[in-house]
Design a protein around this motif. Sequence first.
Motif, short mmCIF file in Angstrom:
data_model
loop_
_atom_site.label_atom_id
_atom_site.label_comp_id
_atom_site.label_asym_id
_atom_site.label_seq_id
_atom_site.Cartn_x
_atom_site.Cartn_y
_atom_site.Cartn_z
N LYS A 179 -3.11 -3.70 4.46
CA LYS A 179 -4.05 -4.85 4.91
C LYS A 179 -4.93 -4.10 6.01
O LYS A 179 -4.48 -3.68 6.74
N ASN A 180 -6.24 -4.13 5.91
CA ASN A 180 -7.25 -3.70 6.50
C ASN A 180 -7.13 -2.25 7.27
O ASN A 180 -7.42 -1.98 8.23
N CYS A 181 -6.41 -1.50 6.33
CA CYS A 181 -6.04 0.05 6.69
C CYS A 181 -7.34 0.70 6.11
O CYS A 181 -7.74 0.49 4.99
N TRP A 182 -7.89 1.72 6.76
CA TRP A 182 -9.01 2.61 6.39
C TRP A 182 -8.80 4.10 6.07
O TRP A 182 -9.63 4.86 5.48
N ILE A 183 -7.46 4.27 6.12
CA ILE A 183 -6.92 5.66 5.90
C ILE A 183 -5.52 5.37 5.21
O ILE A 183 -4.75 4.79 5.38
N ASP A 184 -5.44 6.52 4.04
CA ASP A 184 -4.04 6.58 3.58
C ASP A 184 -2.89 7.10 4.31
O ASP A 184 -3.31 7.95 5.19
N LEU A 185 -1.95 6.68 4.15
CA LEU A 185 -0.76 6.92 5.03
C LEU A 185 0.58 7.27 4.10
O LEU A 185 0.82 6.68 3.13
#
Length: 158
Positions: free
Chosen positions: A81-87
């Motif tokens: 949710k609301n993450c802008w980078i892959d992790l």
Amino acid sequence: MVQRLFFCFACGVMLMGLGSCGESEVPERVVVSVDGQDFQVELAYTRAKRGQGLMYRGKLGADEGMLFLFADEGQRSFYMKNCWIDLDALFIRADGTIANIHTMRVPKEGQETGYYDSDGPVKYVLEVRAGTAKKLGIRAEAKVVIPKVVGRLMVEGD
């Protein structure tokens, strides 16, 4: 009567001092070692910090991450949710071994957020930049060394 009031006042001052002292001792970052590779990680040990996670971040260094702490081992599920980078999410048991690893992708526009689950009960989840686990050869059952100061934190329940 005066002695009783003074005693109550003194106890209140001591309790306030203990509360603020404990919070100030929490480090902003700690070093966590995964299979011999060190990462500078932020700690997410309160409900609010775990809920915020790495939302709204545009970048994450190659040796940076966030360690999510839970009061007890349990089944965990993470989403983007609301993450802008892959992790990469490393799901870690209480004994410090990795249960499983997921590469979590930012959903494309119009796509629902996927959920990424632990394979069994875990006490910690370490998020690092996507591709890190593969690049460094980190696999399930690898050992994670978490500093002792982390174990002394008062972790909020789930």
